[in-house]
Scaffold this motif. Structure first.
Motif, PDB file in Angstrom:
ATOM      1  N   LEU A  25      17.352  22.631  32.346  1.00  0.00           N
ATOM      2  CA  LEU A  25      18.375  23.679  32.302  1.00  0.00           C
ATOM      3  C   LEU A  25      18.637  24.160  30.884  1.00  0.00           C
ATOM      4  N   ARG A  26      18.112  23.427  29.902  1.00  0.00           N
ATOM      5  CA  ARG A  26      18.260  23.755  28.486  1.00  0.00           C
ATOM      6  C   ARG A  26      19.733  23.836  28.094  1.00  0.00           C
ATOM      7  N   MET A  27      20.457  22.778  28.469  1.00  0.00           N
ATOM      8  CA  MET A  27      21.886  22.695  28.197  1.00  0.00           C
ATOM      9  C   MET A  27      22.180  21.521  27.260  1.00  0.00           C
ATOM     10  N   THR A  28      23.285  21.641  26.535  1.00  0.00           N
ATOM     11  CA  THR A  28      23.784  20.514  25.757  1.00  0.00           C
ATOM     12  C   THR A  28      24.425  19.512  26.712  1.00  0.00           C
ATOM     13  N   GLN A  29      24.756  18.319  26.208  1.00  0.00           N
ATOM     14  CA  GLN A  29      25.410  17.330  27.067  1.00  0.00           C
ATOM     15  C   GLN A  29      26.754  17.861  27.570  1.00  0.00           C
ATOM     16  N   GLU A  30      27.483  18.570  26.712  1.00  0.00           N
ATOM     17  CA  GLU A  30      28.776  19.124  27.123  1.00  0.00           C
ATOM     18  C   GLU A  30      28.599  20.185  28.213  1.00  0.00           C
ATOM     19  N   GLN A  31      27.629  21.064  28.033  1.00  0.00           N
ATOM     20  CA  GLN A  31      27.371  22.112  29.029  1.00  0.00           C
ATOM     21  C   GLN A  31      26.913  21.506  30.356  1.00  0.00           C
ATOM     22  N   PHE A  32      26.053  20.486  30.271  1.00  0.00           N
ATOM     23  CA  PHE A  32      25.539  19.869  31.488  1.00  0.00           C
ATOM     24  C   PHE A  32      26.645  19.127  32.227  1.00  0.00           C
ATOM     25  N   ALA A  33      27.535  18.452  31.487  1.00  0.00           N
ATOM     26  CA  ALA A  33      28.663  17.753  32.109  1.00  0.00           C
ATOM     27  C   ALA A  33      29.534  18.744  32.883  1.00  0.00           C
ATOM     28  N   GLU A  34      29.789  19.889  32.300  1.00  0.00           N
ATOM     29  CA  GLU A  34      30.596  20.907  32.985  1.00  0.00           C
ATOM     30  C   GLU A  34      29.860  21.465  34.202  1.00  0.00           C
ATOM     31  N   PHE A  35      28.542  21.642  34.071  1.00  0.00           N
ATOM     32  CA  PHE A  35      27.739  22.200  35.167  1.00  0.00           C
ATOM     33  C   PHE A  35      27.711  21.255  36.366  1.00  0.00           C
ATOM     34  N   VAL A  36      27.581  19.949  36.097  1.00  0.00           N
ATOM     35  CA  VAL A  36      27.512  18.960  37.177  1.00  0.00           C
ATOM     36  C   VAL A  36      28.910  18.567  37.671  1.00  0.00           C
ATOM     37  N   ARG A  84      21.880  24.731  42.419  1.00  0.00           N
ATOM     38  CA  ARG A  84      22.372  25.905  41.686  1.00  0.00           C
ATOM     39  C   ARG A  84      21.431  26.331  40.570  1.00  0.00           C
ATOM     40  N   ALA A  85      20.496  25.457  40.197  1.00  0.00           N
ATOM     41  CA  ALA A  85      19.566  25.777  39.113  1.00  0.00           C
ATOM     42  C   ALA A  85      18.650  26.922  39.524  1.00  0.00           C
ATOM     43  N   THR A  86      18.176  27.664  38.548  1.00  0.00           N
ATOM     44  CA  THR A  86      17.242  28.760  38.818  1.00  0.00           C
ATOM     45  C   THR A  86      15.878  28.201  39.223  1.00  0.00           C
ATOM     46  N   ASP A  87      15.064  29.045  39.821  1.00  0.00           N
ATOM     47  CA  ASP A  87      13.712  28.616  40.203  1.00  0.00           C
ATOM     48  C   ASP A  87      12.922  28.154  38.977  1.00  0.00           C
ATOM     49  N   ASP A  88      13.065  28.873  37.860  1.00  0.00           N
ATOM     50  CA  ASP A  88      12.359  28.489  36.636  1.00  0.00           C
ATOM     51  C   ASP A  88      12.800  27.104  36.159  1.00  0.00           C
ATOM     52  N   ALA A  89      14.104  26.847  36.211  1.00  0.00           N
ATOM     53  CA  ALA A  89      14.617  25.550  35.765  1.00  0.00           C
ATOM     54  C   ALA A  89      14.117  24.428  36.669  1.00  0.00           C
ATOM     55  N   ARG A  90      14.090  24.681  37.993  1.00  0.00           N
ATOM     56  CA  ARG A  90      13.587  23.656  38.909  1.00  0.00           C
ATOM     57  C   ARG A  90      12.105  23.408  38.680  1.00  0.00           C
ATOM     58  N   HIS A  91      11.350  24.457  38.359  1.00  0.00           N
ATOM     59  CA  HIS A  91       9.923  24.289  38.068  1.00  0.00           C
ATOM     60  C   HIS A  91       9.746  23.463  36.800  1.00  0.00           C
ATOM     61  N   ARG A  92      10.529  23.750  35.762  1.00  0.00           N
ATOM     62  CA  ARG A  92      10.456  22.955  34.528  1.00  0.00           C
ATOM     63  C   ARG A  92      10.812  21.502  34.812  1.00  0.00           C
ATOM     64  N   PHE A  93      11.814  21.298  35.669  1.00  0.00           N
ATOM     65  CA  PHE A  93      12.232  19.938  36.016  1.00  0.00           C
ATOM     66  C   PHE A  93      11.081  19.139  36.614  1.00  0.00           C
ATOM     67  N   HIS A  94      10.352  19.726  37.537  1.00  0.00           N
ATOM     68  CA  HIS A  94       9.268  18.991  38.186  1.00  0.00           C
ATOM     69  C   HIS A  94       8.083  18.785  37.242  1.00  0.00           C
ATOM     70  N   LEU A  95       7.849  19.713  36.330  1.00  0.00           N
ATOM     71  CA  LEU A  95       6.817  19.500  35.321  1.00  0.00           C
ATOM     72  C   LEU A  95       7.205  18.342  34.401  1.00  0.00           C
ATOM     73  N   LEU A  96       8.472  18.305  33.991  1.00  0.00           N
ATOM     74  CA  LEU A  96       8.957  17.222  33.135  1.00  0.00           C
ATOM     75  C   LEU A  96       8.903  15.886  33.858  1.00  0.00           C
ATOM     76  N   THR A  97       9.253  15.890  35.146  1.00  0.00           N
ATOM     77  CA  THR A  97       9.243  14.658  35.934  1.00  0.00           C
ATOM     78  C   THR A  97       7.849  14.064  36.002  1.00  0.00           C
ATOM     79  N   ARG A  98       6.859  14.917  36.254  1.00  0.00           N
ATOM     80  CA  ARG A  98       5.486  14.426  36.360  1.00  0.00           C
ATOM     81  C   ARG A  98       4.967  13.923  35.015  1.00  0.00           C
ATOM     82  N   SER A  99       5.307  14.618  33.935  1.00  0.00           N
ATOM     83  CA  SER A  99       4.764  14.259  32.623  1.00  0.00           C
ATOM     84  C   SER A  99       5.373  12.987  32.056  1.00  0.00           C
ATOM     85  N   THR A 100       6.582  12.641  32.510  1.00  0.00           N
ATOM     86  CA  THR A 100       7.243  11.434  31.981  1.00  0.00           C
ATOM     87  C   THR A 100       7.179  10.241  32.925  1.00  0.00           C
ATOM     88  N   ALA A 101       6.697  10.435  34.146  1.00  0.00           N
ATOM     89  CA  ALA A 101       6.700   9.341  35.133  1.00  0.00           C
ATOM     90  C   ALA A 101       5.902   8.135  34.652  1.00  0.00           C
TER      91      ALA A 101
END
Length: 209
Positions: free
Chosen positions: A19-30, A62-79
């Motif tokens: 989502l390219r958010m700071t910890q503060e932004q992500f805390a508010e988002f979640v 609520r995340a955008t399609d692009d953000a969800r795509h980045r999430f799954h790319l990150l998940t696979r690369s760090t697993a």
């Protein structure tokens, strides 16, 4: 849209990165506290409670399609890297006179008393983590007196390193209400009323005898 079976600290942090958010932004988002997000960063293997799992599910939707795509790319690369790292936890057994410090952890359907503890990130000294996490959770400052040993916990399978510590200063209070429901000084003689004796690492019982 893919479904996330179970959220843990690592996946929550990857969603923040996607989502390219700071910890503060992500805390508010979640809709959680900034300290909870900080916990996810320090404890990648920690599993949030069921109500927080639902908040993360909603945030993911609520995340955008692009953000969800980045999430799954990150998940696979760090697993693979995540699986290769040993998950280690440092525990502080803090004594003050005839008392020992405990925290009461919240679970999905229950609570349990435990010693203060924190996840050891690569490159960090377990003894330092034990001291810092004790202060963060309880407000108590302590000093490590000796290493009590380590084991693979019989229930969780996590590698635990135990340290005997001595109280220095600070009023014991619950500074992490998202994870804990209470903090208390417990008489050493009453310890097994709070934690079943068969689950306590034997060197702890010997040190507190």
């Amino acid at each position: 849209m893919d479904v996330i079976d179970t959220w843990d600290g690592r996946r929550a942090c990857l969603l923040q990165e996607a989502l390219r958010m700071t910890q503060e932004q992500f805390a508010e988002f979640v809709e959680v506290s900034v300290r909870t997000v900080g916990k996810w960063h320090s404890s990648h293997g920690g599993r949030p409670r069921s109500d927080v799992q639902r908040l993360l599910d909603a945030a993911y939707k609520r995340a955008t399609d692009d953000a969800r795509h980045r999430f799954h790319l990150l998940t696979r690369s760090t697993a693979a890297a995540s699986q290769a790292q040993a998950f280690r936890v440092a525990v502080a057994v803090v004594t003050k006179g005839t008392d020992v410090l405990l925290v009461c952890r919240r679970g999905d359907d229950s609570i349990s008393w435990q010693f203060p503890a924190g996840t050891v990130k690569p490159g960090r000294a377990p003894a330092v983590v034990a001291v810092e996490e004790t202060r963060a959770e309880t407000g108590v400052r302590c000093a490590i007196r000796r290493h009590l040993g380590e084991r693979v916990h019989p229930k969780t399978g996590v590698l635990i390193e135990y340290h005997l510590a001595e109280y220095l200063m600070g009023e014991a209070e619950n500074r992490d209400p998202d994870e804990n429901s209470d903090v208390a000084w417990v008489p050493r003689a009453a310890l097994t009323r709070f934690i079943p004796e068969q689950t306590i690492f034997p060197p702890i019982l010997e040190a507190l005898a």
